[in-house]
Design a protein around this motif. Structure first.
Motif, mmCIF file in Angstrom:
data_model
loop_
_atom_site.group_PDB
_atom_site.id
_atom_site.type_symbol
_atom_site.label_atom_id
_atom_site.label_comp_id
_atom_site.label_asym_id
_atom_site.label_seq_id
_atom_site.Cartn_x
_atom_site.Cartn_y
_atom_site.Cartn_z
ATOM 1 N N MET A 167 0.851 -1.182 0.000
ATOM 2 C CA MET A 167 0.000 0.000 0.000
ATOM 3 C C MET A 167 0.890 1.236 0.000
ATOM 4 N N THR A 168 0.466 2.286 -0.708
ATOM 5 C CA THR A 168 1.183 3.546 -0.618
ATOM 6 C C THR A 168 0.875 4.188 0.736
ATOM 7 N N LEU A 169 1.683 5.180 1.098
ATOM 8 C CA LEU A 169 1.460 5.845 2.377
ATOM 9 C C LEU A 169 0.097 6.530 2.410
ATOM 10 N N ASP A 170 -0.300 7.130 1.297
ATOM 11 C CA ASP A 170 -1.633 7.747 1.238
ATOM 12 C C ASP A 170 -2.738 6.706 1.340
ATOM 13 N N GLU A 171 -2.547 5.539 0.713
ATOM 14 C CA GLU A 171 -3.559 4.478 0.794
ATOM 15 C C GLU A 171 -3.706 3.979 2.232
ATOM 16 N N ILE A 172 -2.594 3.913 2.936
ATOM 17 C CA ILE A 172 -2.657 3.499 4.344
ATOM 18 C C ILE A 172 -3.502 4.485 5.150
ATOM 19 N N LEU A 173 -3.330 5.776 4.904
ATOM 20 C CA LEU A 173 -4.123 6.779 5.624
ATOM 21 C C LEU A 173 -5.597 6.685 5.279
ATOM 22 N N GLU A 174 -5.911 6.249 4.084
ATOM 23 C CA GLU A 174 -7.307 6.190 3.632
ATOM 24 C C GLU A 174 -7.993 4.874 3.977
ATOM 25 N N LYS A 175 -7.238 3.760 3.991
ATOM 26 C CA LYS A 175 -7.868 2.445 4.057
ATOM 27 C C LYS A 175 -7.528 1.624 5.301
ATOM 28 N N HIS A 176 -6.335 1.793 5.854
ATOM 29 C CA HIS A 176 -5.957 1.004 7.027
ATOM 30 C C HIS A 176 -6.648 1.595 8.260
ATOM 31 N N PRO A 177 -7.190 0.764 9.166
ATOM 32 C CA PRO A 177 -7.883 1.307 10.351
ATOM 33 C C PRO A 177 -7.039 2.286 11.149
ATOM 34 N N LYS A 178 -5.746 1.985 11.348
ATOM 35 C CA LYS A 178 -4.879 2.901 12.082
ATOM 36 C C LYS A 178 -4.625 4.178 11.285
ATOM 37 N N GLY A 179 -4.554 4.036 9.965
ATOM 38 C CA GLY A 179 -4.380 5.205 9.124
ATOM 39 C C GLY A 179 -5.556 6.147 9.207
ATOM 40 N N VAL A 180 -6.749 5.586 9.205
ATOM 41 C CA VAL A 180 -7.963 6.399 9.315
ATOM 42 C C VAL A 180 -7.999 7.119 10.670
ATOM 43 N N ASP A 181 -7.593 6.408 11.730
ATOM 44 C CA ASP A 181 -7.646 6.978 13.081
ATOM 45 C C ASP A 181 -6.648 8.109 13.283
ATOM 46 N N TYR A 182 -5.463 7.993 12.671
ATOM 47 C CA TYR A 182 -4.384 8.927 12.991
ATOM 48 C C TYR A 182 -3.886 9.737 11.801
ATOM 49 N N ALA A 183 -4.618 9.699 10.702
ATOM 50 C CA ALA A 183 -4.205 10.452 9.511
ATOM 51 C C ALA A 183 -4.071 11.943 9.795
ATOM 52 N N HIS A 184 -4.898 12.457 10.697
ATOM 53 C CA HIS A 184 -4.901 13.905 10.960
ATOM 54 C C HIS A 184 -3.562 14.421 11.467
ATOM 55 N N ILE A 185 -2.709 13.524 11.977
ATOM 56 C CA ILE A 185 -1.435 13.977 12.541
ATOM 57 C C ILE A 185 -0.460 14.372 11.439
ATOM 58 N N VAL A 186 -0.514 13.687 10.279
ATOM 59 C CA VAL A 186 0.506 13.899 9.242
ATOM 60 C C VAL A 186 -0.046 14.318 7.883
ATOM 61 N N GLN A 187 -1.347 14.259 7.683
ATOM 62 C CA GLN A 187 -1.889 14.399 6.331
ATOM 63 C C GLN A 187 -1.654 15.766 5.697
ATOM 64 N N ASP A 188 -1.355 16.772 6.482
ATOM 65 C CA ASP A 188 -1.135 18.113 5.931
ATOM 66 C C ASP A 188 0.299 18.350 5.477
ATOM 67 N N PHE A 189 1.186 17.374 5.691
ATOM 68 C CA PHE A 189 2.580 17.534 5.293
ATOM 69 C C PHE A 189 2.792 17.040 3.862
ATOM 70 N N ASP A 190 3.798 17.599 3.196
ATOM 71 C CA ASP A 190 4.111 17.187 1.825
ATOM 72 C C ASP A 190 4.782 15.825 1.786
ATOM 73 N N ARG A 191 5.486 15.472 2.862
ATOM 74 C CA ARG A 191 6.145 14.173 2.977
ATOM 75 C C ARG A 191 5.791 13.552 4.319
#
Length: 538
Positions: A167-191
């Motif tokens: 999975m790509t890092l973006d896919e993990i934030l969108e689809k993995h349960p932990k990614g969905v829960d904690y995406a808000h911590i990093v999603q605004d960064f370019d990397r």
């Protein structure tokens, strides 16, 4: 507060104490037993004692409290010969990394469950929901050093924990349960932060998820620990707590070089405390030798300097010791609160109701009569909640906490309305309408006084509704008032008003500005008010 699951068999094995004795004595070290299961029991500890969030930590404390061991646990470290490199680019994302190697472990289902439980409890108590600290635990034998921590492109792929596909890092934030829960911590960064080994295998995508490659199982013998975060002190606190817990389970701690710096340091901190201050605070008659013995029972090191001064060695995992009185509290626990005599005060007086309590009681009675539910938000907050989200300018009289332990609690509140907005945000999953109020202390210019605030949230919340509530409150409080046009940016222009009593502004109300609602990550209309209760002290 965290609820810790403690398996009977594993805890008995670690501590050498039978379960009945543990159950009887564990409340004496500051725990509440929540429930009993067939194979385990659940215990609640205060968040200031994260070192007790595991069976290993509890067994260490219980062995001292029950007299099986005494004094400071000593943890030695040997160089592992391994290294971590932190590359530039993480300064504004997640700049700090702490690490260690733990060898010679023997895992089973219970010990793995305890380790994972400790990890998640530390994420909450020390890491503030992984924002300040996120912890990765890896099977060291499945990867090859040296290791690298860097800011990765979002297109990077790896197999995250409990998945079997790339999975790509973006896919993990969108689809993995932990990614969905904690995406808000990093999603605004370019990397995104990433940890890899010398063969470019991904160990971890902090603070989201580890890689499946390094999953800890019953055959794991050697652990690589990584703790990343935005607060260096909190990061190293987590490292020390986990290392000392795994050392209690038989692990051998080895240091690792992070950008040339060897870590962790598990040396104790040293404080000199006064016997007379301890005796005066606790009201118990002990000498310096007895005080030292009591502290050793609580796993401190203690050496009398003279008849008045005691040199105390604070274990590396005790992140809660910030003041001498924290040490005296452990003296009281070891002495036994039940052994401290109860005495009546030497004088007696006839009490009467404090005017402040009378005023707030009247305000509560009126608001409860409107059908609003009372809340008790924290008295500490931060600039984001108090001012930025409310579109208000920070006043010069804001009182800051000198040494805040959290980015969420850096100042003393000057208003209550922003905290009710935060409460609404945290309860969006509840049914509507939601109508809340709160009374309590605020501080302006180093002066403490009381305010009342209320909010209503539902699809038709508007100016007329909140105006009616304000009017009802002012009439029931027997206050003559008038309303003038307001310029408070927290409210919507044309749907806001300032409240005046005897030509003095005492509050404001209106429809909350749409941008403020968005700032608090909400979508429903909100109306609110806030009133200075000093107007009732007439």
């Amino acid at each position: 507060m965290p609820i810790i699951k403690l398996p009977y068999r594993y805890l008995e094995e670690l501590s050498g104490i039978d379960r009945d004795t543990i159950i009887k004595e564990i409340p004496m070290i500051g725990a509440d037993i929540e429930r009993y299961e067939e194979e385990s029991f659940d215990v609640e500890f205060f968040p200031d004692r994260p070192d007790l969030f595991s069976a290993e930590g509890v067994s260490r404390a219980m062995r001292g409290f029950m007299g099986l061991e005494s004094g400071l646990p000593e943890y030695s470290t040997e160089p592992s010969g391994l290294s971590f490199e932190i590359e530039p680019g993480l300064e504004d994302i997640r700049p700090y990394l702490g690490s260690a190697v733990i060898r010679g472990l023997s895992f089973n289902n219970e010990s793995i469950e305890c380790l994972m439980g400790l990890q998640e409890s530390l994420h909450w108590a020390v890491g503030r929901g992984r924002v300040k600290v996120a912890i990765g635990v890896h099977d060291l034998d499945k990867v090859k050093p040296p290791f690298k921590y860097f800011a990765s492109p979002k297109s990077r792929t790896f197999v995250p924990l409990d998945k079997d596909e790339l999975m790509t890092l973006d896919e993990i934030l969108e689809k993995h349960p932990k990614g969905v829960d904690y995406a808000h911590i990093v999603q605004d960064f370019d990397r995104y932060p990433l940890i890899t080994d010398s063969e470019d295998n991904v160990l971890s995508f902090p603070p989201i998820i580890n890689g499946e490659l390094t999953k800890v199982t019953e055959v794991t013998k050697n652990i690589l620990l990584d703790c990343t975060g935005t607060d260096e002190r909190a990061v190293m606190t987590a490292v020390k707590i986990i290392c000392s817990a795994l050392a209690q389970a038989g692990g051998k701690i080895e240091s690792i070089e992070v950008n040339g710096v060897s870590m962790p340091s598990l040396a104790p901190k040293v404080r000199d405390v006064k016997l007379s201050e301890c005796r005066e605070l606790l009201g118990i008659d002990i000498d310096i030798i007895e005080m030292a013995q009591l502290l050793k029972k609580m796993r401190f090191g203690a050496e009398p300097v003279d008849k008045e001064i005691l040199k105390v060695f604070v274990p590396c995992y005790r992140a809660d010791i910030l003041h001498d009185w924290d040490i005296f509290e452990d003296v009281a626990k070891a002495y036994g609160y039940e052994n401290i005599d109860s005495l009546l005060p030497p004088t007696s007086t006839i009490g009467h109701e404090n005017p402040v309590n009378r005023i707030m009681g009247t305000a509560r009675t009126i608001m409860a009569g409107t059908g609003y539910l009372e809340m008790m938000p924290f008295t500490l907050s931060n600039e984001r909640v108090m001012y930025s989200n409310m579109q208000r300018k920070k006043p010069d009289y804001t009182l800051y906490v000198k040494h805040p332990i959290s980015e969420e609690q850096t100042l003393v509140r000057t208003d209550i309305l922003p905290l009710l907005m935060e409460t609404l945000r945290n309860n969006q999953h509840r049914e509507l309408p939601q109508r809340l109020f709160s009374t309590g202390d605020v501080i302006e210019d180093e002066k403490t006084f009381q305010k009342l605030a209320g909010v209503t949230m539902h699809t038709e919340a508007d100016f007329s509704e909140i105006y009616a509530v304000v009017d009802l409150f002012m009439r029931e409080a027997d206050l003559e008032y008038r309303v003038e046009e307001s310029d408070d940016p927290a409210f919507l222009d044309g749907r806001r008003g300032d409240i005046y009593v005897e030509n003095k502004k005492i509050g404001s109300f209106g429809e909350i500005h749409p941008q403020v609602i968005v700032n608090f990550e909400m979508a429903e209309p909100v109306a609110g008010f806030e009133i200075d209760l000093r107007v009732m002290n007439r």
